[in-house]
Design a protein around this motif. Structure first.
Motif, PDB file in Angstrom:
ATOM      1  N   LEU A 275      22.763  31.522  33.715  1.00 16.29           N
ATOM      2  CA  LEU A 275      23.944  32.329  33.967  1.00 16.29           C
ATOM      3  C   LEU A 275      23.518  33.672  34.545  1.00 16.29           C
ATOM      4  CD1 LEU A 275      27.005  33.012  33.624  1.00 16.29           C
ATOM      5  CD2 LEU A 275      26.423  33.857  31.338  1.00 16.29           C
ATOM      6  N   ILE A 276      24.075  34.024  35.686  1.00 17.18           N
ATOM      7  CA  ILE A 276      23.859  35.346  36.263  1.00 17.18           C
ATOM      8  C   ILE A 276      25.154  36.120  36.081  1.00 17.18           C
ATOM      9  CG2 ILE A 276      23.213  36.664  38.305  1.00 17.18           C
ATOM     10  CD1 ILE A 276      21.012  34.821  37.233  1.00 17.18           C
ATOM     11  N   ALA A 277      25.110  37.157  35.257  1.00 12.85           N
ATOM     12  CA  ALA A 277      26.302  37.936  34.916  1.00 12.85           C
ATOM     13  C   ALA A 277      26.177  39.339  35.486  1.00 12.85           C
ATOM     14  CB  ALA A 277      26.472  37.996  33.400  1.00 12.85           C
ATOM     15  N   GLY A 278      27.240  39.816  36.100  1.00 15.02           N
ATOM     16  CA  GLY A 278      27.273  41.178  36.615  1.00 15.02           C
ATOM     17  C   GLY A 278      28.171  42.055  35.767  1.00 15.02           C
ATOM     18  N   ASN A 279      27.726  43.285  35.528  1.00 14.83           N
ATOM     19  CA  ASN A 279      28.508  44.251  34.762  1.00 14.83           C
ATOM     20  C   ASN A 279      28.757  45.468  35.646  1.00 14.83           C
ATOM     21  OD1 ASN A 279      29.655  45.974  32.893  1.00 14.83           O
ATOM     22  ND2 ASN A 279      27.755  46.374  31.785  1.00 14.83           N
TER      23      ASN A 279
ATOM     24  N   GLU B  98      38.992  33.432  42.814  1.00 15.73           N
ATOM     25  CA  GLU B  98      39.550  32.095  43.031  1.00 15.73           C
ATOM     26  C   GLU B  98      38.978  31.036  42.093  1.00 15.73           C
ATOM     27  OE1 GLU B  98      38.650  31.406  47.166  1.00 15.73           O
ATOM     28  OE2 GLU B  98      40.433  32.482  47.835  1.00 15.73           O
ATOM     29  N   GLY B  99      38.535  31.459  40.918  1.00 13.98           N
ATOM     30  CA  GLY B  99      37.967  30.512  39.972  1.00 13.98           C
ATOM     31  C   GLY B  99      36.569  30.043  40.314  1.00 13.98           C
ATOM     32  N   LYS B 100      35.991  30.566  41.392  1.00 18.66           N
ATOM     33  CA  LYS B 100      34.656  30.133  41.813  1.00 18.66           C
ATOM     34  C   LYS B 100      33.556  30.847  41.029  1.00 18.66           C
ATOM     35  CE  LYS B 100      36.332  29.002  46.438  1.00 18.66           C
ATOM     36  NZ  LYS B 100      36.286  29.332  47.884  1.00 18.66           N
ATOM     37  N   LEU B 101      33.856  32.034  40.549  1.00 21.03           N
ATOM     38  CA  LEU B 101      32.999  32.745  39.610  1.00 21.03           C
ATOM     39  C   LEU B 101      33.820  32.981  38.355  1.00 21.03           C
ATOM     40  CD1 LEU B 101      31.771  33.644  42.496  1.00 21.03           C
ATOM     41  CD2 LEU B 101      30.808  35.552  41.215  1.00 21.03           C
ATOM     42  N   GLN B 102      33.147  33.071  37.231  1.00 23.37           N
ATOM     43  CA  GLN B 102      33.836  33.380  35.995  1.00 23.37           C
ATOM     44  C   GLN B 102      34.066  34.887  35.910  1.00 23.37           C
ATOM     45  OE1 GLN B 102      32.417  30.421  32.714  1.00 23.37           O
ATOM     46  NE2 GLN B 102      30.656  30.796  34.016  1.00 23.37           N
ATOM     47  N   LEU B 103      35.100  35.268  35.183  1.00 20.60           N
ATOM     48  CA  LEU B 103      35.531  36.659  35.101  1.00 20.60           C
ATOM     49  C   LEU B 103      35.435  37.163  33.675  1.00 20.60           C
ATOM     50  CD1 LEU B 103      36.937  39.132  36.443  1.00 20.60           C
ATOM     51  CD2 LEU B 103      39.124  38.009  35.935  1.00 20.60           C
TER      52      LEU B 103
ATOM     53  N   GLY C 239      22.321  26.062  41.305  1.00 25.42           N
ATOM     54  CA  GLY C 239      22.074  25.638  39.933  1.00 25.42           C
ATOM     55  C   GLY C 239      22.414  26.648  38.870  1.00 25.42           C
ATOM     56  N   ALA C 240      23.127  27.714  39.222  1.00 22.34           N
ATOM     57  CA  ALA C 240      23.454  28.740  38.232  1.00 22.34           C
ATOM     58  C   ALA C 240      24.950  28.948  38.126  1.00 22.34           C
ATOM     59  CB  ALA C 240      22.781  30.060  38.599  1.00 22.34           C
ATOM     60  N   ASP C 241      25.409  29.367  36.942  1.00 23.34           N
ATOM     61  CA  ASP C 241      26.772  29.846  36.773  1.00 23.34           C
ATOM     62  C   ASP C 241      26.784  31.339  37.079  1.00 23.34           C
ATOM     63  OD1 ASP C 241      27.754  27.375  35.946  1.00 23.34           O
ATOM     64  OD2 ASP C 241      27.269  27.769  33.847  1.00 23.34           O
ATOM     65  N   ALA C 242      27.920  31.854  37.502  1.00 22.67           N
ATOM     66  CA  ALA C 242      28.028  33.270  37.834  1.00 22.67           C
ATOM     67  C   ALA C 242      29.233  33.879  37.144  1.00 22.67           C
ATOM     68  CB  ALA C 242      28.122  33.461  39.341  1.00 22.67           C
ATOM     69  N   LEU C 243      29.065  35.115  36.692  1.00 22.71           N
ATOM     70  CA  LEU C 243      30.087  35.835  35.946  1.00 22.71           C
ATOM     71  C   LEU C 243      30.094  37.286  36.402  1.00 22.71           C
ATOM     72  CD1 LEU C 243      31.971  36.397  33.393  1.00 22.71           C
ATOM     73  CD2 LEU C 243      29.830  36.715  32.116  1.00 22.71           C
ATOM     74  N   ILE C 244      31.280  37.849  36.615  1.00 24.52           N
ATOM     75  CA  ILE C 244      31.402  39.265  36.937  1.00 24.52           C
ATOM     76  C   ILE C 244      32.324  39.921  35.916  1.00 24.52           C
ATOM     77  CG2 ILE C 244      32.249  40.970  38.593  1.00 24.52           C
ATOM     78  CD1 ILE C 244      29.733  39.782  39.555  1.00 24.52           C
ATOM     79  N   CYS C 245      31.826  40.983  35.277  1.00 23.86           N
ATOM     80  CA  CYS C 245      32.611  41.727  34.293  1.00 23.86           C
ATOM     81  C   CYS C 245      33.078  43.027  34.942  1.00 23.86           C
ATOM     82  CB  CYS C 245      31.781  42.020  33.052  1.00 23.86           C
ATOM     83  SG  CYS C 245      31.206  40.527  32.194  1.00 23.86           S
ATOM     84  N   VAL C 246      34.376  43.117  35.188  1.00 17.31           N
ATOM     85  CA  VAL C 246      34.933  44.259  35.910  1.00 17.31           C
ATOM     86  C   VAL C 246      35.715  45.163  34.969  1.00 17.31           C
ATOM     87  CG1 VAL C 246      35.097  42.904  38.043  1.00 17.31           C
ATOM     88  CG2 VAL C 246      37.075  43.027  36.500  1.00 17.31           C
ATOM     89  N   PRO C 247      36.039  46.385  35.417  1.00 20.49           N
ATOM     90  CA  PRO C 247      36.904  47.253  34.613  1.00 20.49           C
ATOM     91  C   PRO C 247      38.272  46.608  34.415  1.00 20.49           C
ATOM     92  CG  PRO C 247      35.850  48.493  36.394  1.00 20.49           C
ATOM     93  CD  PRO C 247      35.583  47.051  36.657  1.00 20.49           C
ATOM     94  N   ALA C 248      38.937  46.967  33.344  1.00 19.34           N
ATOM     95  CA  ALA C 248      40.238  46.374  33.037  1.00 19.34           C
ATOM     96  C   ALA C 248      41.252  46.616  34.153  1.00 19.34           C
ATOM     97  CB  ALA C 248      40.766  46.940  31.719  1.00 19.34           C
ATOM     98  N   THR C 249      41.108  47.720  34.880  1.00 16.23           N
ATOM     99  CA  THR C 249      42.046  48.049  35.953  1.00 16.23           C
ATOM    100  C   THR C 249      41.983  47.056  37.112  1.00 16.23           C
ATOM    101  OG1 THR C 249      40.377  49.541  36.886  1.00 16.23           O
ATOM    102  CG2 THR C 249      42.073  50.514  35.464  1.00 16.23           C
TER     103      THR C 249
END
Length: 248
Positions: free
Chosen positions: A8-12, A55-60, A35-45
């Motif tokens: 999992l590659i997660a961005g903050n 578009e559901g292609k990366l996790q949020l 071969g990896a899942d991807a996640l981006i953690c964004v501000p609530a705004t």
């Protein structure tokens, strides 16, 4: 990497990101992650706009949640609110929350349970300070934080562990390969003590100045099942380069 575990590659994004930056998320959504899942953690705004852009292609993911589902908590966001906005994950216990807001291990554990209540995956952050590292206390800090921050009911399907040495976050400094390997092996061992066989399936991410230039080396270390990326996740080109470094 750990055999059998999909990385999992997660961005903050932390307290960064305006409407003008949505294009970076759209560029990420256009890419293939292999071969990896991807996640981006964004501000609530940005949560609802990011949900549309990805578009559901990366996790949020969200960056924090309150322990309560609703109530008189001005300025806070519940896990249920994040899920309603399209989130699948939420960070809990990031060192900046622990330092800036005095969050204890117990509060972090409560937030992890709140995330599960809302159907979210909790990304539980742990890691030592510079003073603790220099004092030779890294492993003892991890041994305290894991049973304190990770509820015994944690499962691989709803929990990710992120090891971020506090002194390496945003400083450009990274531990040696040997130091990361030792910390991640210790975390796996502590999780096994706490969770039994479930620990062998749980992803353990490394975070702390992860960049395209060091991603290949870091992601090749045993028990490093992905990365939690800070500044380098703000630009699609950098985030995608890190994701591409995952061993296939």
């Amino acid at each position: 990497m750990t055999p059998g575990i999909r990385p999992l590659i997660a961005g903050n994004w932390k307290m960064n990101g305006l409407s003008a930056d949505i294009g970076e998320l759209e560029a990420m959504a256009e890419a293939a992650f292999g071969g990896a899942d991807a996640l981006i953690c964004v501000p609530a705004t940005l949560m609802t706009r990011a949900h549309v852009a990805l578009e559901g292609k990366l996790q949020l993911g969200g960056q924090d949640c309150h322990t309560a589902a609703a109530g008189a908590h001005t300025g806070d966001v519940s896990a249920e609110m994040l899920a309603d906005a399209g989130a699948t994950h939420v960070l809990v216990g990031h060192s900046e929350r622990r330092t800036d807001h005095g969050e204890t291990d117990g509060i972090v554990a409560d937030k992890a349970e709140a995330a599960w209540r809302a159907g979210l995956t909790a990304v539980i952050c742990i890691g030592e300070t510079k003073a603790e590292r220099e004092g030779g206390k890294t492993l003892s800090v991890l041994s305290r934080q894991i049973p304190g921050s990770v509820p015994k009911e944690a499962k691989a399907k709803n929990t990710v562990i992120a090891y971020e040495p506090v002194w390496a976050i945003g400083t450009g400094l990274t531990p040696t390969v040997e130091d990361v390997a030792e910390a991640h092996a210790h975390i796996r061992k502590e999780l096994e003590t706490l969770l039994g066989e479930e620990a062998g399936k749980m992803r353990i991410l490394y975070g702390g100045s992860v960049k395209p230039g060091n991603a290949t080396e870091l992601l090749s270390i045993e028990h490093v099942d992905g990365a939690l990326v800070g500044g380098a996740s703000l630009k699609a080109v950098d985030f995608l380069a890190i994701a591409a470094a995952c061993p296939v």
